[in-house]
Design a protein around this motif. Structure first.
Motif, mmCIF file in Angstrom:
data_model
loop_
_atom_site.group_PDB
_atom_site.id
_atom_site.type_symbol
_atom_site.label_atom_id
_atom_site.label_comp_id
_atom_site.label_asym_id
_atom_site.label_seq_id
_atom_site.Cartn_x
_atom_site.Cartn_y
_atom_site.Cartn_z
ATOM 1 N N PHE A 53 0.835 -1.202 0.000
ATOM 2 C CA PHE A 53 0.000 0.000 0.000
ATOM 3 C C PHE A 53 0.870 1.252 0.000
ATOM 4 O O PHE A 53 0.499 2.277 -0.556
ATOM 5 C CB PHE A 53 -0.896 0.022 1.236
ATOM 6 C CG PHE A 53 -1.827 -1.149 1.353
ATOM 7 C CD1 PHE A 53 -2.897 -1.300 0.485
ATOM 8 C CD2 PHE A 53 -1.642 -2.108 2.337
ATOM 9 C CE1 PHE A 53 -3.770 -2.367 0.603
ATOM 10 C CE2 PHE A 53 -2.511 -3.183 2.470
ATOM 11 C CZ PHE A 53 -3.570 -3.304 1.592
ATOM 12 N N LYS A 54 2.032 1.145 0.621
ATOM 13 C CA LYS A 54 2.898 2.302 0.805
ATOM 14 C C LYS A 54 3.616 2.705 -0.475
ATOM 15 O O LYS A 54 3.779 3.890 -0.763
ATOM 16 C CB LYS A 54 3.924 2.000 1.896
ATOM 17 C CG LYS A 54 4.892 3.123 2.194
ATOM 18 C CD LYS A 54 5.853 2.728 3.300
ATOM 19 C CE LYS A 54 6.852 3.844 3.575
ATOM 20 N NZ LYS A 54 7.809 3.468 4.658
ATOM 21 N N GLY A 60 -2.674 1.580 -2.715
ATOM 22 C CA GLY A 60 -2.961 2.131 -1.400
ATOM 23 C C GLY A 60 -4.028 3.201 -1.382
ATOM 24 O O GLY A 60 -4.212 3.874 -0.359
ATOM 25 N N SER A 61 -4.755 3.373 -2.475
ATOM 26 C CA SER A 61 -5.775 4.414 -2.549
ATOM 27 C C SER A 61 -7.005 4.048 -1.706
ATOM 28 O O SER A 61 -7.699 3.069 -2.000
ATOM 29 C CB SER A 61 -6.197 4.639 -4.006
ATOM 30 O OG SER A 61 -7.345 5.450 -4.075
ATOM 31 N N SER A 62 -7.281 4.832 -0.669
ATOM 32 C CA SER A 62 -8.464 4.578 0.158
ATOM 33 C C SER A 62 -9.745 4.695 -0.663
ATOM 34 O O SER A 62 -10.694 3.922 -0.474
ATOM 35 C CB SER A 62 -8.496 5.554 1.332
ATOM 36 O OG SER A 62 -7.375 5.376 2.166
ATOM 37 N N PHE A 63 -9.757 5.651 -1.593
ATOM 38 C CA PHE A 63 -10.952 5.850 -2.425
ATOM 39 C C PHE A 63 -11.207 4.627 -3.306
ATOM 40 O O PHE A 63 -12.326 4.096 -3.342
ATOM 41 C CB PHE A 63 -10.778 7.097 -3.292
ATOM 42 C CG PHE A 63 -11.877 7.293 -4.300
ATOM 43 C CD1 PHE A 63 -13.113 7.800 -3.912
ATOM 44 C CD2 PHE A 63 -11.682 6.951 -5.634
ATOM 45 C CE1 PHE A 63 -14.131 7.967 -4.843
ATOM 46 C CE2 PHE A 63 -12.692 7.113 -6.571
ATOM 47 C CZ PHE A 63 -13.928 7.626 -6.172
ATOM 48 N N LYS A 67 -14.112 1.465 -3.164
ATOM 49 C CA LYS A 67 -14.903 1.016 -4.305
ATOM 50 C C LYS A 67 -14.702 -0.466 -4.605
ATOM 51 O O LYS A 67 -15.398 -1.024 -5.466
ATOM 52 C CB LYS A 67 -14.552 1.840 -5.541
ATOM 53 C CG LYS A 67 -14.839 3.336 -5.406
ATOM 54 C CD LYS A 67 -16.320 3.609 -5.240
ATOM 55 C CE LYS A 67 -16.608 5.100 -5.189
ATOM 56 N NZ LYS A 67 -18.053 5.379 -4.979
ATOM 57 N N GLY A 68 -13.711 -1.099 -3.922
ATOM 58 C CA GLY A 68 -13.554 -2.543 -4.066
ATOM 59 C C GLY A 68 -12.315 -3.000 -4.809
ATOM 60 O O GLY A 68 -12.203 -4.183 -5.131
ATOM 61 N N MET A 250 -8.695 0.438 3.348
ATOM 62 C CA MET A 250 -9.200 1.809 3.408
ATOM 63 C C MET A 250 -8.536 2.632 4.511
ATOM 64 O O MET A 250 -8.735 3.844 4.593
ATOM 65 C CB MET A 250 -10.721 1.789 3.630
ATOM 66 C CG MET A 250 -11.518 1.241 2.455
ATOM 67 S SD MET A 250 -13.229 0.850 2.916
ATOM 68 C CE MET A 250 -13.761 2.397 3.642
ATOM 69 N N GLN A 251 -7.738 1.963 5.358
ATOM 70 C CA GLN A 251 -7.113 2.633 6.492
ATOM 71 C C GLN A 251 -5.601 2.491 6.456
ATOM 72 O O GLN A 251 -4.951 2.315 7.489
ATOM 73 C CB GLN A 251 -7.668 2.043 7.801
ATOM 74 C CG GLN A 251 -9.174 2.139 7.932
ATOM 75 C CD GLN A 251 -9.722 1.291 9.066
ATOM 76 O OE1 GLN A 251 -8.981 0.634 9.782
ATOM 77 N NE2 GLN A 251 -11.037 1.303 9.224
#
Length: 371
Positions: A53-54, A60-63, A67-68, A250-251
């Motif tokens: 994610f980093k 790593g996009s929370s958005f 959306k899945g 998401m976090q």
């Protein structure tokens, strides 16, 4: 380019020093443009086993993960692995296949004939070669590559690692015809009075897709000897696991360092809430083989005293979205049996170029049990 501290005429934001070259400067506009040039690479990485994610703002996009995106990658990777494993089912026995499909691991006590195991023990006891070590908290992991050159003087070990049983079990677990990276590995706990704990003692999943690790234990392992721990059935993805993965993705800014790199940590109570069984601790005698899908939750057991574990260790990971289960590049002429030394050379080169430190440090030639 204007001096550091003066505003950029395009972005009116002070310039930012490069971390690797303190004398150089880079304005935020240039950094913004550079990130756009990297977007195609980040997008292509979605079709690979990239997990951090980093390191990848798209992964790593929370958005996007809301959306899945992350959950979709997980579901597709596991479906593809199931598709490939059906084509590799003939490589292992019906009983081993049932055990693996149910638990996520295969446990085989007295794996080798006593005479062959004794021969491997003799070869290992005299093995001296360039060793690599990594410290994680208070635990030292030492590895010696069991590559084609090393195995020339280890006929019994070579017969094991090139044998149908070893390759068949690792291939089915990884869902690919597998030429694993093989090592002689020693794990030593509570080294040098270091206070920080070993992060591998926390339950975790190595990555979002099925992958394989194998341990042929060359020493007896008791419950207090940093035994291998695995949550049975956690290689299977259920609805509660997917919901948890979605929340984690998401976090990402609140995750610990290793989770942010894609190796998600989990508590035992959380794993139980997902519907999985209580973790199993592998207290085993030497000559026991364990082959596991390490996308399932696993860990090293906690120890209250210095302990040493010795094993032949195999590892295999490929692109999870490939539809075919055949041999990969590791089986090509010139690469077969030489991947580990090449991997270490690449990591050394990356460090020399200032890209990323290689945690596997070369140490003086020593035997596997030497302190």
């Amino acid at each position: 380019m204007a001096a550091y501290g003066r505003p950029c005429p395009l972005c009116t934001v002070p310039k930012i020093k490069r971390q690797t070259q303190p004398s150089a400067t880079l304005c935020s506009c240039a950094a913004y443009v550079l990130r756009w040039f990297l977007v195609p690479i980040w997008l292509l990485a979605l079709a690979t086993g990239a997990k951090s994610f980093k390191d990848n703002p798209i992964i790593g996009s929370s958005f996007l993960n809301k959306k899945g995106l992350y959950v979709a990658r997980v579901k597709l990777a596991h479906r593809m692995a199931h598709f490939r494993r059906r084509r590799l089912a003939h490589l292992i026995s019906h009983q081993d296949r049932e055990n693996f499909d149910r638990n996520g691991f295969v446990l085989k006590r007295d794996f080798l004939a006593p005479s062959m195991f004794a021969a491997i023990e003799r070869e290992v006891s005299f093995l001296q070669g360039d060793s690599r070590e990594m410290m994680q908290g208070d635990t030292r992991t030492r590895r010696v590559s069991l590559d084609v050159d090393t195995l020339r003087v280890m006929p019994a070990t070579r017969a094991l690692l090139y044998g149908e049983q070893w390759l068949g079990l690792l291939s089915y677990a990884s869902s690919f015809r597998c030429h694993p990276m093989n090592y002689l590995q020693t794990i030593m706990t509570h080294i040098g009075g270091r206070a920080s704990p070993d992060p591998q003692t926390n339950l975790h999943s190595d990555t979002f897709h099925p992958t394989v690790k194998a341990w042929l234990f060359l020493s007896d392992v008791t419950l207090s000897d940093s035994a291998f721990v695995y949550v049975p059935g956690s290689h299977r993805i259920n609805r509660r696991r997917l919901a948890w993965l979605r929340r984690q993705s998401m976090q990402v800014h609140s995750l610990d360092r290793l989770s942010a790199r894609g190796s998600l940590r989990v508590s035992e109570s959380k794993a139980r809430s997902m519907g999985y069984e209580k973790p199993r601790v592998f207290s085993v005698r030497k000559n026991t083989l364990v082959v596991a899908d390490t996308s399932g939750f696993h860990a090293r057991g906690q120890t209250s005293h210095p302990a040493t574990r010795i094993e032949i260790w195999g590892y295999g990971r490929r692109n999870p979205f490939l539809p075919w289960a055949g041999w990969g590049v590791q089986g090509l002429p010139g690469l077969k049996g030489r991947v580990v030394p090449l991997y270490w050379c690449i990591r050394d080169l990356a460090e020399a170029l200032g890209m990323r430190r290689n945690p596997w440090r070369r140490v003086s030639t020593k035997k596997i049990k030497d302190e």
